[in-house]
Write an enzyme that holds these catalytic residues in place. Structure first.
Site, mmCIF file in Angstrom:
data_model
loop_
_atom_site.group_PDB
_atom_site.id
_atom_site.type_symbol
_atom_site.label_atom_id
_atom_site.label_comp_id
_atom_site.label_asym_id
_atom_site.label_seq_id
_atom_site.Cartn_x
_atom_site.Cartn_y
_atom_site.Cartn_z
ATOM 1 N N ARG A 36 0.855 -1.200 0.000
ATOM 2 C CA ARG A 36 0.000 0.000 0.000
ATOM 3 C C ARG A 36 0.887 1.245 0.000
ATOM 4 N NH1 ARG A 36 -4.953 -1.907 3.479
ATOM 5 N NH2 ARG A 36 -4.501 -4.122 3.360
ATOM 6 N N LEU A 55 1.652 0.883 -4.394
ATOM 7 C CA LEU A 55 0.614 1.176 -5.374
ATOM 8 C C LEU A 55 -0.728 1.331 -4.659
ATOM 9 C CD1 LEU A 55 -0.232 1.103 -8.403
ATOM 10 C CD2 LEU A 55 -0.208 -1.386 -8.258
ATOM 11 N N LEU A 57 -4.342 0.848 -4.673
ATOM 12 C CA LEU A 57 -5.351 0.094 -5.429
ATOM 13 C C LEU A 57 -6.753 0.659 -5.260
ATOM 14 C CD1 LEU A 57 -4.139 -3.579 -4.833
ATOM 15 C CD2 LEU A 57 -3.914 -2.221 -6.907
ATOM 16 N N LYS A 58 -6.876 1.656 -4.397
ATOM 17 C CA LYS A 58 -8.191 2.280 -4.216
ATOM 18 C C LYS A 58 -8.449 3.319 -5.300
ATOM 19 C CE LYS A 58 -10.127 0.011 -1.012
ATOM 20 N NZ LYS A 58 -9.781 -0.033 0.381
ATOM 21 N N GLY A 121 -10.020 -14.048 10.608
ATOM 22 C CA GLY A 121 -9.494 -15.157 11.398
ATOM 23 C C GLY A 121 -7.982 -15.169 11.356
ATOM 24 N N HIS A 122 -7.405 -16.006 12.202
ATOM 25 C CA HIS A 122 -5.957 -16.185 12.211
ATOM 26 C C HIS A 122 -5.655 -17.665 12.388
ATOM 27 C CE1 HIS A 122 -6.151 -11.811 13.146
ATOM 28 N NE2 HIS A 122 -5.209 -11.823 12.228
ATOM 29 N N ASP A 123 -4.371 -17.977 12.342
ATOM 30 C CA ASP A 123 -3.922 -19.367 12.379
ATOM 31 C C ASP A 123 -4.696 -20.228 13.383
ATOM 32 O OD1 ASP A 123 -1.330 -21.375 12.089
ATOM 33 O OD2 ASP A 123 -1.996 -21.195 14.159
ATOM 34 N N ILE A 124 -4.834 -19.738 14.600
ATOM 35 C CA ILE A 124 -5.446 -20.550 15.663
ATOM 36 C C ILE A 124 -6.895 -20.915 15.314
ATOM 37 C CG2 ILE A 124 -6.229 -18.594 17.095
ATOM 38 C CD1 ILE A 124 -5.228 -20.254 19.540
ATOM 39 N N TYR A 126 -8.141 -21.215 12.183
ATOM 40 C CA TYR A 126 -8.120 -22.174 11.068
ATOM 41 C C TYR A 126 -7.763 -23.572 11.590
ATOM 42 C CZ TYR A 126 -7.550 -17.579 8.876
ATOM 43 O OH TYR A 126 -7.672 -16.263 8.538
ATOM 44 N N ASP A 152 -0.890 -21.243 9.201
ATOM 45 C CA ASP A 152 -0.299 -20.141 8.428
ATOM 46 C C ASP A 152 0.773 -20.645 7.453
ATOM 47 O OD1 ASP A 152 -1.768 -18.137 9.511
ATOM 48 O OD2 ASP A 152 -0.157 -17.196 10.634
HETATM 49 C C1 LIG Z 1 3.058 -10.802 12.927
HETATM 50 C C2 LIG Z 1 1.589 -10.466 13.021
HETATM 51 C C3 LIG Z 1 0.852 -11.384 12.051
HETATM 52 C C4 LIG Z 1 0.441 -12.623 12.758
HETATM 53 C C5 LIG Z 1 -0.088 -13.643 11.774
HETATM 54 C C6 LIG Z 1 -1.303 -14.282 12.230
HETATM 55 C C7 LIG Z 1 -1.108 -15.242 13.392
HETATM 56 C C8 LIG Z 1 -2.019 -15.000 11.102
HETATM 57 O O1 LIG Z 1 -2.695 -15.941 11.318
HETATM 58 S S1 LIG Z 1 -1.889 -14.373 9.505
HETATM 59 C C9 LIG Z 1 -3.233 -15.075 8.633
HETATM 60 C C10 LIG Z 1 -4.365 -14.112 8.575
HETATM 61 N N1 LIG Z 1 -5.430 -14.568 7.729
HETATM 62 C C11 LIG Z 1 -5.357 -14.489 6.405
HETATM 63 O O2 LIG Z 1 -4.403 -14.058 5.803
HETATM 64 C C12 LIG Z 1 -6.590 -15.015 5.670
HETATM 65 C C13 LIG Z 1 -7.044 -14.151 4.500
HETATM 66 N N2 LIG Z 1 -7.158 -12.778 4.889
HETATM 67 C C14 LIG Z 1 -8.123 -12.286 5.686
HETATM 68 O O3 LIG Z 1 -9.001 -12.992 6.157
HETATM 69 C C15 LIG Z 1 -8.047 -10.810 5.989
HETATM 70 O O4 LIG Z 1 -7.182 -10.193 5.080
HETATM 71 C C16 LIG Z 1 -7.573 -10.528 7.424
HETATM 72 C C17 LIG Z 1 -8.587 -11.047 8.425
HETATM 73 C C18 LIG Z 1 -6.214 -11.135 7.706
HETATM 74 C C19 LIG Z 1 -7.434 -9.009 7.593
HETATM 75 O O5 LIG Z 1 -8.677 -8.411 7.392
HETATM 76 P P1 LIG Z 1 -8.803 -6.896 6.976
HETATM 77 O O6 LIG Z 1 -10.199 -6.469 7.258
HETATM 78 O O7 LIG Z 1 -7.709 -6.096 7.605
HETATM 79 O O8 LIG Z 1 -8.435 -6.923 5.405
HETATM 80 P P2 LIG Z 1 -9.270 -7.470 4.156
HETATM 81 O O9 LIG Z 1 -10.714 -7.633 4.460
HETATM 82 O O10 LIG Z 1 -8.567 -8.645 3.598
HETATM 83 O O11 LIG Z 1 -9.154 -6.245 3.129
HETATM 84 C C20 LIG Z 1 -7.946 -5.643 2.779
HETATM 85 C C21 LIG Z 1 -8.251 -4.191 2.462
HETATM 86 O O12 LIG Z 1 -7.064 -3.550 2.112
HETATM 87 C C22 LIG Z 1 -7.209 -2.962 0.832
HETATM 88 N N3 LIG Z 1 -5.918 -2.975 0.148
HETATM 89 C C23 LIG Z 1 -5.059 -4.030 0.006
HETATM 90 N N4 LIG Z 1 -3.984 -3.652 -0.677
HETATM 91 C C24 LIG Z 1 -4.140 -2.352 -0.987
HETATM 92 C C25 LIG Z 1 -3.366 -1.395 -1.716
HETATM 93 N N5 LIG Z 1 -2.180 -1.687 -2.248
HETATM 94 N N6 LIG Z 1 -3.867 -0.140 -1.830
HETATM 95 C C26 LIG Z 1 -5.057 0.209 -1.294
HETATM 96 N N7 LIG Z 1 -5.831 -0.656 -0.596
HETATM 97 C C27 LIG Z 1 -5.376 -1.911 -0.458
HETATM 98 C C28 LIG Z 1 -8.242 -3.801 0.145
HETATM 99 O O13 LIG Z 1 -8.819 -3.145 -0.927
HETATM 100 C C29 LIG Z 1 -9.204 -4.041 1.304
HETATM 101 O O14 LIG Z 1 -9.976 -2.878 1.474
HETATM 102 P P3 LIG Z 1 -11.527 -2.937 1.916
HETATM 103 O O15 LIG Z 1 -11.533 -3.396 3.347
HETATM 104 O O16 LIG Z 1 -12.024 -1.533 1.738
HETATM 105 O O17 LIG Z 1 -12.208 -3.927 1.012
HETATM 106 C C30 LIG Z 1 1.292 -8.986 12.677
HETATM 107 C C31 LIG Z 1 -0.239 -8.704 12.832
HETATM 108 C C32 LIG Z 1 -0.340 -7.206 13.187
HETATM 109 C C33 LIG Z 1 1.084 -6.696 13.048
HETATM 110 C C34 LIG Z 1 1.433 -5.405 13.822
HETATM 111 C C35 LIG Z 1 0.513 -4.244 13.416
HETATM 112 O O18 LIG Z 1 0.421 -4.116 11.973
HETATM 113 C C36 LIG Z 1 0.953 -2.896 14.075
HETATM 114 C C37 LIG Z 1 2.444 -2.553 13.867
HETATM 115 C C38 LIG Z 1 2.726 -2.074 12.436
HETATM 116 C C39 LIG Z 1 4.204 -1.710 12.268
HETATM 117 O O19 LIG Z 1 4.407 -1.284 10.918
HETATM 118 C C40 LIG Z 1 5.078 -2.961 12.591
HETATM 119 C C41 LIG Z 1 4.826 -3.404 14.009
HETATM 120 C C42 LIG Z 1 3.350 -3.756 14.292
HETATM 121 C C43 LIG Z 1 3.232 -3.951 15.796
HETATM 122 C C44 LIG Z 1 2.937 -5.060 13.532
HETATM 123 C C45 LIG Z 1 3.832 -6.255 13.922
HETATM 124 C C46 LIG Z 1 3.403 -7.586 13.236
HETATM 125 O O20 LIG Z 1 3.631 -7.526 11.863
HETATM 126 C C47 LIG Z 1 1.931 -7.884 13.508
HETATM 127 C C48 LIG Z 1 1.792 -8.194 15.008
#
Ligand SMILES: C[C@H](CCC[C@H](C)C(=O)SCCNC(=O)CCNC(=O)[C@H](O)C(C)(C)COP(=O)(O)OP(=O)(O)OC[C@H]1O[C@@H](n2cnc3c(N)ncnc32)[C@H](O)[C@@H]1OP(=O)(O)O)[C@H]1CC[C@H]2[C@@H]3[C@H](O)C[C@@H]4C[C@H](O)CC[C@]4(C)[C@H]3C[C@H](O)[C@]12C
Length: 382
Positions: A36, A55, A57-58, A121-124, A126, A152
């Site tokens: 993003r 990029l 995407l919105k 959802g998250h790993d736990i 699934y 995951d």
């Molecule tokens: C390390 C932590 C991660 C832990 C992993 C965890 C245990 C897992 O299980 S990961 C598996 C998650 N599940 C999936 O992937 C399944 C499929 N996906 C989903 O179900 C969903 O995506 C979701 C539930 C995971 C998230 O839902 P969400 O509502 O957020 O998103 P979506 O509905 O999918 O929609 C995405 C929207 O985004 C738009 N988009 C996408 N790309 C673009 C783009 N390029 N431009 C514009 N827009 C874009 C898209 O259009 C959608 O929009 P709409 O909603 O309008 O439709 C880490 C978890 C959290 C992290 C911390 C956190 O981020 C804060 C800090 C950030 C900092 O930068 C770094 C430190 C952090 C503390 C950070 C640290 C770690 O990384 C985490 C703890």
């Protein structure tokens, strides 16, 4: 490398999709992560060997750019909730119509259909729905998720990469791409096929944590050593079990039978007491080179110094001295060639990738000033 020449577009996600992209990059694919805009820090810790394009995407123009990238790519990996890509006009129908050779990998928790398909959802979660979580944990304790490894990474990222490689292979015959519906619930369950298919041999007859391979058996367990570390014991077969008993300095005649389940708690107590009398180094010296199936429990910091890992070069250090596992498996003619350079900054490769995909310099400048794309080349040079 095996995947040289394959171009992958990975839409930035949390953990499984980044891992999938890294596997493909390690084995030679060119992986472009689409981030993003207006994000300061990448959360992708699995970015080895990738390039980053920022990029938006919105914006309709952002969508057009992604379509253009996909037109000249082999694979797209999307990690969003069901329906997100369609809402953007980037669903499989849209992209495959323009590039029928495209492999469209959808890596989600619950898959593209079913009543949970749109739920977060998250790993736990699934793992819970896969059935496997109910089997994981110690006796008399609640279920316990083993980090976020199973859904995951094993059932998610790795299984999705397997699907992509299958689809690439099939495309060499049909010339056609296809859609991959990679659900982490199903991927995790599939990884756990052994648990279903071994039920009728009595491996899982008892309660959680009381079976042979889930912490119930004394000969498949970890034990604390004198210096507070741990040894792992996996002496299942009688001939290996015999060597375990010998290494522990115990007399088999003083012990109950290995497979006497009712005596397992007592046997565990004996093993616990004996393991506590020597250090990890002392036990390693006793068991190394035997078939007792006893090994030290190494930490992420100590894996590198273990002789076996050192001899095989199983772990590597990158340019910044960070340690990580070498890509596996090792292919004899076309092994992986993981990048040792630092991870990309968000948008570091926006300009170079767009140029490579045929965008003109002036158009890129316009996209930058319109905020459709972002560049981080200057920051990258610091
Ligand atoms: C390390 C932590 C991660 C832990 C992993 C965890 C245990 C897992 O299980 S990961 C598996 C998650 N599940 C999936 O992937 C399944 C499929 N996906 C989903 O179900 C969903 O995506 C979701 C539930 C995971 C998230 O839902 P969400 O509502 O957020 O998103 P979506 O509905 O999918 O929609 C995405 C929207 O985004 C738009 N988009 C996408 N790309 C673009 C783009 N390029 N431009 C514009 N827009 C874009 C898209 O259009 C959608 O929009 P709409 O909603 O309008 O439709 C880490 C978890 C959290 C992290 C911390 C956190 O981020 C804060 C800090 C950030 C900092 O930068 C770094 C430190 C952090 C503390 C950070 C640290 C770690 O990384 C985490 C703890």
């Amino acid at each position: 490398m095996a995947l040289a020449g394959i171009r992958v577009i990975e839409l930035a996600g949390l953990a499984p999709a980044p891992f999938c992209g890294m596997l493909l990059a390690d084995f030679g694919a060119k992986v472009i992560r689409v981030d993003r805009t207006k994000v300061s820090m990448a959360v992708d810790t699995q970015a080895r060997g990738k390039q980053s394009v920022a990029l938006n995407l919105k914006k309709p123009q952002g969508v057009v750019i992604l379509k253009r990238l996909c037109l000249q790519s082999d694979v797209i990996i999307e990690p969003f909730r069901k329906g997100v890509m369609e809402k953007l006009g980037l669903g499989p129908e849209d992209l495959l119509k323009e590039n029928p050779r495209l492999i469209y990998a959808r890596l989600t928790g619950y898959g593209q259909s079913g009543s949970y398909a749109k739920s977060a959802g998250h790993d736990i979660n699934y793992l819970a729905i896969s059935g496997l979580l109910s089997m994981l944990g110690r006796s008399q304790e609640k279920p316990y998720a083993p980090l976020n490894l199973v859904a995951d990474f094993a059932g998610g990222g790795l299984m999705c990469a397997f699907g992509i490689v299958l689809a690439l292979l099939e495309r060499t015959r049909s010339g056609k791409g296809q859609v991959i519906d990679a659900s982490m619930v199903e991927g995790a369950a599939y990884v756990g096929s052994f648990m279903w298919k071994s039920q009728n041999i009595g491996l899982w007859n008892r309660a959680r944590g009381e079976n042979m391979l889930d912490g119930g058996a004394p000969f498949y367990e970890t034990y604390r050593t004198l210096d507070g570390q741990h040894m792992a014991v996996g002496a299942i077969e009688p001939q290996f079990y015999q060597q375990l008993i010998q290494g522990l300095g115990l007399d088999p005649d003083d012990l109950p039978d290995q497979m006497s389940v009712s005596d397992w708690p007592e046997l565990k107590k004996i093993f616990t007491e004996v393991f506590a009398t020597k250090t990890l180094a002392e036990w390693s010296q006793i068991f190394d080179g035997t078939d007792a199936c006893v090994t030290p429990v190494l930490s992420l910091d100590t894996v590198l110094t273990h002789p076996h890992n050192q001899e095989r070069g199983s772990f590597l250090r990158d340019d910044r001295g960070e340690l990580s596992p070498r890509p596996a498996p090792v292919l004899s003619r076309t092994p992986a060639g993981p990048s040792l350079s630092r991870d990309p900054l968000i948008g570091e490769h926006t300009r170079s990738v767009l140029m490579e995909y045929g965008f003109k310099s002036a158009d890129i400048e316009q996209l930058l000033s319109d905020g459709i794309v972002e560049c981080n080349e200057a920051k990258a040079r610091l």
